[in-house]
Write an enzyme that holds these catalytic residues in place. Structure first.
Site, PDB file in Angstrom:
ATOM      1  N   GLU A 111       1.018  -1.182   0.009  1.00 39.34           N
ATOM      2  CA  GLU A 111       0.065  -0.074   0.025  1.00 39.34           C
ATOM      3  C   GLU A 111       0.800   1.092   0.121  1.00 39.34           C
ATOM      4  OE1 GLU A 111      -1.508  -1.676   3.802  1.00 39.34           O
ATOM      5  OE2 GLU A 111      -1.566   0.547   4.433  1.00 39.34           O
ATOM      6  N   LYS A 167       2.580   4.649   1.193  1.00 38.82           N
ATOM      7  CA  LYS A 167       3.037   5.307   2.401  1.00 38.82           C
ATOM      8  C   LYS A 167       2.594   6.841   2.402  1.00 38.82           C
ATOM      9  CE  LYS A 167       7.374   5.680   5.178  1.00 38.82           C
ATOM     10  NZ  LYS A 167       6.809   6.715   5.833  1.00 38.82           N
ATOM     11  N   ASP A 223       2.348  10.596   3.124  1.00 38.01           N
ATOM     12  CA  ASP A 223       3.396  11.662   3.807  1.00 38.01           C
ATOM     13  C   ASP A 223       2.564  12.593   4.385  1.00 38.01           C
ATOM     14  OD1 ASP A 223       5.867  12.779   4.241  1.00 38.01           O
ATOM     15  OD2 ASP A 223       6.060  13.610   2.161  1.00 38.01           O
ATOM     16  N   TYR A 241      -4.714   3.436   7.668  1.00 38.99           N
ATOM     17  CA  TYR A 241      -3.927   2.344   7.059  1.00 38.99           C
ATOM     18  C   TYR A 241      -3.978   1.226   8.185  1.00 38.99           C
ATOM     19  CZ  TYR A 241      -0.186   4.539   9.999  1.00 38.99           C
ATOM     20  OH  TYR A 241       0.596   5.405  10.776  1.00 38.99           O
ATOM     21  N   LYS A 278      11.187   3.703   0.762  1.00 40.22           N
ATOM     22  CA  LYS A 278      11.034   5.057   0.738  1.00 40.22           C
ATOM     23  C   LYS A 278      11.503   5.441  -0.804  1.00 40.22           C
ATOM     24  CE  LYS A 278      11.481   7.890   4.123  1.00 40.22           C
ATOM     25  NZ  LYS A 278      11.080   8.619   5.188  1.00 40.22           N
ATOM     26  N   CYS A 317      26.640  44.682  -6.467  1.00 43.26           N
ATOM     27  CA  CYS A 317      25.018  44.610  -6.159  1.00 43.26           C
ATOM     28  C   CYS A 317      24.285  44.759  -7.528  1.00 43.26           C
ATOM     29  CB  CYS A 317      24.797  45.521  -5.197  1.00 43.26           C
ATOM     30  SG  CYS A 317      23.006  45.581  -4.940  1.00 43.26           S
ATOM     31  N   CYS A 327      22.148  48.253  -6.802  1.00 35.72           N
ATOM     32  CA  CYS A 327      22.864  49.695  -6.673  1.00 35.72           C
ATOM     33  C   CYS A 327      24.116  49.618  -7.241  1.00 35.72           C
ATOM     34  CB  CYS A 327      22.673  50.109  -5.438  1.00 35.72           C
ATOM     35  SG  CYS A 327      23.945  49.046  -4.207  1.00 35.72           S
ATOM     36  N   CYS A 382      25.729  43.321   0.031  1.00 32.43           N
ATOM     37  CA  CYS A 382      25.923  44.974  -0.464  1.00 32.43           C
ATOM     38  C   CYS A 382      26.019  45.935   0.802  1.00 32.43           C
ATOM     39  CB  CYS A 382      24.618  45.118  -1.268  1.00 32.43           C
ATOM     40  SG  CYS A 382      24.542  46.925  -1.519  1.00 32.43           S
ATOM     41  N   CYS A 431      20.555  51.495  -0.723  1.00 31.53           N
ATOM     42  CA  CYS A 431      20.170  50.254  -1.628  1.00 31.53           C
ATOM     43  C   CYS A 431      18.785  49.782  -1.462  1.00 31.53           C
ATOM     44  CB  CYS A 431      20.987  49.146  -1.520  1.00 31.53           C
ATOM     45  SG  CYS A 431      20.671  47.572  -2.553  1.00 31.53           S
TER      46      CYS A 431
END
Ligand code: IVH
Length: 697
Positions: free
Chosen positions: A120, A122, A124, A231, A324, A418, A421, A436, A442
């Site tokens: 079946e 799994k 999450d 389950y 998994k 940056c 600027c 920066c 800025c």
């Protein structure tokens, strides 16, 4: 005549019964059979009628009433409950070889006894156990540490796929175990809404499901549209024989479905390892077409009588194993690297890639984290990148697809300036990211500064959110925090009004959402908030300045040590570093901050505006002088911040970690086990909230 506005009790009772029956039926058909018998409108109207009747006649309100699905119960803390039977986890593996070993081992142990497996999904999400007595849901508990979990019954009742009352035949007392998942569609809608309200989005549906189950207001949980995937049906060891259907796990799940549980149909009885591998391969590819997340496949021996034969190790049963899935990975061409400047000036590289379908969504962009990460990947022009998506919704870049690198491609390097600027970037020693340094010129940094300044724990001007600050900035009214204190009502009113000239961009559906126009009332609110901020104590003003590395605690210690702003401005970094919790790096950052004339000017303007630049002695007593407390857990009469403030008001100190210098560990409910262990080891006395209250009277 409206019979039900003031119903006579007998009439109300009959109507409650009828509404309960109808709503249960509609709910069952909708969630279990995808069958919509009435419109949402009709359903809501019936639900409202039932809620109203139960409010008028509380004696008619049963814990299994469908009205519980809308929630309303408030739980400040969640009661800890011991599981009747431990909630074990499963042995899990990422390797098909280990699944083959599990299969061979099981076959060998069962030594010729005929048996089969069920495979079946799994799910999450978050594991919970639901106790049913006489067909009614009586308790819902999270897995917790497997032995003790949180009682989340009120929130569980709001989940439509959890039956409150069972149908047909059922064991008299049993536990239904399963996973609460957040279906993708509802998850994404909720995250969009959170973002639009300025709240941080959840990283993935599992975290969101877990957070939702712990909401204090169950009506909030009701809005989350969670789903329960059953389950496991857990019978009491001494339960009456229930018939052959209960002899297999698949038979028990089928019985549960008949009782009204949502049992996913994707279960397969498998006899051979080939069948099992086929199931795994199928769902590894198909999983993203499901409406909810799965992270693997669970394989269980189907015949329940054999579970005892196979037994259980300390942690998990020997008759089941989880496979998994590995994270899904694709490679896609890199188109461009762009750079984002954060509120603190950190410049983050972002890979813009050719859109690619991965894990249920189209991926276009992913972060390259920082310069070190980029250097480690050694990206070249024209490269294709490997992108991965596991349980997380956010895609991750995990490498370069070297097979696709064009011949002669040149390496790409992290930017040196940056992108906003143009200032050359700098890197703080020991840090992976460049930033920066132009904090005062800025744009994203200025806005970040302003946001920090008005934030709740700083100046607490809640009438100024990020959108309004942007308006003020764009209008040229506020460029530094001191400008806030010279704002005039007339400058504010009408701000944000759209141009009267048609503006094609703002008409387009991609135009950013802008703050609504500031009206008279809004302007008054802003000015009121600004005025009230003048009462904020000095330590918070200091924190609000946003000096690099100076957090709330640091600001408090500095304020206490120096007493006023001038003493701090005049202190050199050696002196600053003598303050508790102020390290050399922070001390240098403070000295650097005040060495800049623009910052000293800001301070002067703020002082002139009336902000507090001097610490006040806010202590109400000195009974805790010389004592250091560590606070852990949840308290009955105080929030964590309140109890810390109380300690300081009485002259005590609060520390984050237990050491030989700790005088007391002040322990609330659900205290961290590590803290307890350490306190016991060091012989630090542990006191309760009421012990504390006695100390301060
Ligand atoms: S059976 C004794 N079946 O995966 C058997 N678990 O470590 C107990 N899970 O925390 C678990 N889907 O919450 C089982 N179809 C499934 C499952 C499942 C998800 C979770 C479970 C547990 C973890 C396994």
């Amino acid at each position: 005549m409206d019979l039900f506005t003031t119903p006579a009790p007998e009439c109300a009772r009959r109507r409650v019964d009828e509404l309960t029956r109808l709503l249960d039926h509609y709910n069952f058909e909708y969630y279990m059979n995808d069958n919509s018998l009435v419109s949402d409108y009709e359903f809501d109207a019936l639900m409202r009628e039932l809620v109203e009747l139960e409010r008028t006649y509380p004696e008619l309100s049963l814990p299994t009433s469908p009205a519980r699905r809308v929630g309303g119960e408030i739980n400040k803390t969640f009661r800890q409950v011991q599981h009747r039977f431990p909630m074990l986890s499963l042995g899990n593996t990422y390797s098909i070889e280990e699944i083959e070993e599990f299969e061979a081992r099981t076959r060998k142990l069962l030594d010729g006894i005929p048996f089969s497996y069920t495979c079946e999904l799994k799910y999450d999400g978050v594991a919970i156990g639901l106790t049913y007595r006489h067909g009614q849901l009586v308790q819902a508990v999270t897995r917790g540490n497997g032995t003790v979990g949180d009682d989340i019954t009120a929130n569980a009742r709001t989940i439509s796929t959890i039956p409150l009352r069972l149908r047909g035949d059922f064991p008299d007392d049993f536990e239904a175990r399963g996973e609460v998942v957040y279906p993708f569609e509802a998850f994404e809608a909720m995250n969009l809404q959170r973002e639009s309200e300025g709240e941080p989005p959840f990283a993935n549906p599992r975290n969101a499901a877990s957070g939702s189950l712990k909401l204090q207001d169950s009506s909030e949980c009701a809005k989350r549209k969670l789903m329960f995937c059953m389950y496991f049906l857990m019978l009491l060891p001494d339960s009456q024989p229930l018939g052959a259907a209960y002899d297999t796990h698949s038979g028990r799940l089928e019985a549960a479905r008949q009782m009204g549980f949502k049992v996913q149909p994707y279960i397969k009885e498998c006899k051979t390892i080939e069948d099992i591998k086929f199931f795994i391969d199928f769902w590894d590819k198909e999983r993203w077409n499901l409406p909810f997340g799965i992270d693997g496949v669970v394989i269980k021996v189907n015949q329940t009588a054999l579970w005892d034969t196979l037994g259980t190790t300390a942690k998990s049963p020997r008759w089941a194993i989880a496979y998994k899935f590995k994270a899904e990975r694709v490679s896609t061409p890199l188109l461009e690297i762009s750079y984002q400047v954060g509120r603190t000036g950190i410049v983050t590289p972002v890979a813009n890639m050719q859109p690619v379908w991965l894990g249920g969504t189209t991926v276009r962009r992913a972060t390259l984290n920082n310069a070190d990460f980029m250097a480690k990947l050694d990206i070249h022009q024209g490269d294709s990148l490997f992108v991965e998506k596991g349980g997380e919704i956010i895609p991750k870049i995990v490498g370069v697809d070297l097979d696709k690198r064009p011949a002669g491609a040149k390496p790409l390097h992290y930017t040196t300036v940056c992108p906003v600027c143009g200032t050359p970037l700098v890197r703080a020693e020991g840090e992976a990211g460049f930033y920066c340094p132009n904090q005062d010129g800025c744009m994203p940094q200025i806005l970040g500064h302003l946001e920090h300044f008005v934030s709740r724990r700083a100046m607490d001007i809640d009438s100024l959110g990020s959108e309004r600050l942007k308006l003020l900035y764009d209008a040229g009214l506020v460029k530094t925090v001191a400008d806030l204190y010279t704002l005039k009502r007339s400058q504010l009113i009408g701000l944000g009004q759209k141009n009267t000239l048609p503006d094609i961009q703002s008409e387009s559906s991609n135009a950013p959402v802008s703050a609504p126009t500031i009206q008279e009332k809004g302007a008054d609110n802003i000015l009121k908030g600004i005025e009230e901020s003048k009462q904020v104590p000095f330590e918070r003003v200091l924190y609000a300045l946003g000096i690099r590395y100076v957090g709330e605690v640091g600001a408090k210690k500095l304020a206490r040590h120096f007493g006023n702003i001038d003493a701090i401005i005049n202190a050199d970094s050696t002196e600053l570093a003598t303050v508790e919790d102020i390290g050399e790096v922070t001390a240098a950052a403070i000295a650097d901050y005040f060495s800049q004339p623009v910052h000293r000017e800001t301070v002067e303007r703020l002082r002139a505006a009336g902000l507090k630049m001097q610490a006040e002695d806010t202590r109400v007593s000195t009974v805790l002088d010389g004592l250091t407390f560590v606070v852990s857990g949840v308290f009955e009469h105080y929030s964590r911040d309140q109890i810390k403030a109380s300690i300081e008001q009485h002259g005590g100190k609060v520390s984050g970690s237990i050491s030989g210098k700790t005088s007391y560990l002040l322990a609330g409910d659900k205290m961290g086990p590590e803290k307890l262990k350490k306190a016991e080891k060091l012989g630090v006395p542990i006191i309760s909230e009421s012990d504390y209250n006695k100390m301060i009277v």
